[in-house]
Design a protein around this motif. Structure first.
Motif, short mmCIF file in Angstrom:
data_model
loop_
_atom_site.label_atom_id
_atom_site.label_comp_id
_atom_site.label_asym_id
_atom_site.label_seq_id
_atom_site.Cartn_x
_atom_site.Cartn_y
_atom_site.Cartn_z
N GLY A 268 15.96 -18.34 -12.79
CA GLY A 268 17.13 -17.86 -13.50
C GLY A 268 17.03 -17.92 -15.01
O GLY A 268 17.96 -17.52 -15.71
N ARG A 269 15.89 -18.38 -15.53
CA ARG A 269 15.70 -18.47 -16.99
C ARG A 269 14.91 -17.25 -17.46
O ARG A 269 13.80 -17.00 -17.00
CB ARG A 269 14.98 -19.77 -17.33
N ALA A 270 15.49 -16.52 -18.40
CA ALA A 270 14.93 -15.23 -18.82
C ALA A 270 13.73 -15.42 -19.74
O ALA A 270 13.84 -16.03 -20.79
CB ALA A 270 16.01 -14.41 -19.52
N LEU A 271 12.58 -14.86 -19.35
CA LEU A 271 11.34 -14.99 -20.11
C LEU A 271 10.88 -13.68 -20.73
O LEU A 271 10.16 -13.68 -21.72
CB LEU A 271 10.25 -15.56 -19.21
N ALA A 272 11.27 -12.56 -20.16
CA ALA A 272 11.02 -11.23 -20.74
C ALA A 272 12.32 -10.46 -20.60
O ALA A 272 12.82 -10.29 -19.49
CB ALA A 272 9.88 -10.52 -20.02
N ILE A 273 12.86 -10.00 -21.72
CA ILE A 273 14.24 -9.51 -21.73
C ILE A 273 14.35 -8.12 -22.37
O ILE A 273 13.50 -7.72 -23.16
CB ILE A 273 15.16 -10.47 -22.52
N PRO A 274 15.43 -7.38 -22.04
CA PRO A 274 15.85 -6.28 -22.91
C PRO A 274 16.58 -6.89 -24.09
O PRO A 274 17.44 -7.75 -23.90
CB PRO A 274 16.79 -5.45 -22.02
N SER A 275 16.25 -6.49 -25.30
CA SER A 275 16.80 -7.17 -26.49
C SER A 275 17.94 -6.37 -27.10
O SER A 275 18.20 -5.23 -26.73
CB SER A 275 15.70 -7.39 -27.53
N PHE B 134 13.84 -14.40 -25.72
CA PHE B 134 14.86 -15.11 -26.50
C PHE B 134 14.23 -16.05 -27.53
O PHE B 134 14.70 -16.18 -28.65
CB PHE B 134 15.77 -15.93 -25.58
N GLU B 135 13.15 -16.75 -27.13
CA GLU B 135 12.52 -17.76 -27.98
C GLU B 135 11.28 -17.20 -28.65
O GLU B 135 10.70 -16.20 -28.19
CB GLU B 135 12.14 -18.98 -27.13
#
Length: 206
Positions: free
Chosen positions: A54-61, A164-165
């Motif tokens: 559930g932790r987003a590692l590759a995202i739409p920004s 995100f990071e």
């Protein structure tokens, strides 16, 4: 229950490592839609997002902003560059066009693996003659992604990846971390690679 499903009518697929164990599940969401980039759809055919537990590692920004259609939303968030897609000579897919479509051309799910193929060439409106994104998911947590690209003339391709990071970037390797989860990316290209990273939007958030 199948661990992966395709919804061809809307051009979405969900690939899971273990749906019964959400805290450890590896998940990829993939889009290549026949509906183009109109209405609430973005110019993001062949884009993916990756989550671990559930932790987003590759995202739409990007952000929606305080209201629909603000500059950041209209010129960044809706655009190809805001997503995990490919740019051609710095340009992406057509925004707000029903013709800027994609399709999931193949999908095969087996107990230990899932394969899918997205075709997003039409979304680039002539900038690409071919954009086939092959994805092979080997459970529980390995994705092999092959982008087969052909442009009408010599072109510069940018392979976009958002998180995100801040990511660790070094010699063809990119590592995204968030809240104890990690995604380790190894990149290769026969034409060579030059990697860069920024924490700024080219259309500032309003």
């Amino acid at each position: 229950m199948p661990q992966s499903r395709v919804f061809r009518g809307v051009g979405w697929a969900g690939l899971h490592g273990d749906l019964a164990d959400p805290d450890n599940d590896t998940c990829m969401i993939f889009k290549s839609s026949p509906y183009g980039s109109v209405s609430h759809s973005h110019a993001d055919q062949n884009a993916f997002a990756v989550m671990k537990g559930g932790r987003a590692l590759a995202i739409p920004s990007g952000y929606y902003g305080p209201s629909y259609g603000e500059r950041h939303h209209a010129e960044w968030t809706r655009a190809t560059k805001a997503n995990n897609c490919v740019l051609v000579n710095g340009e992406g897919q057509e925004i707000r066009s029903a013709k800027a479509c994609g399709r999931i051309a193949a999908f095969e799910d087996a107990p230990g693996s899932t394969y899918l193929l997205g075709d997003a060439a039409p979304a680039y409106m002539g900038k690409l003659a071919r954009y086939d994104r092959h994805i092979l998911f080997l459970r529980p947590g390995l994705f092999l992604v092959l982008d087969d690209l052909e442009a009408p003339a010599a072109a510069r391709f940018q392979w976009m990846l958002h998180a995100f990071e801040e990511m660790a970037v070094d010699d063809g390797r990119v590592v995204s971390r968030r809240d104890g989860a990690a995604m380790d990316v190894r990149l290769g290209c026969p034409a060579g690679l030059s990697l860069s990273q920024t924490d700024e939007f080219d259309v500032p958030y309003n």
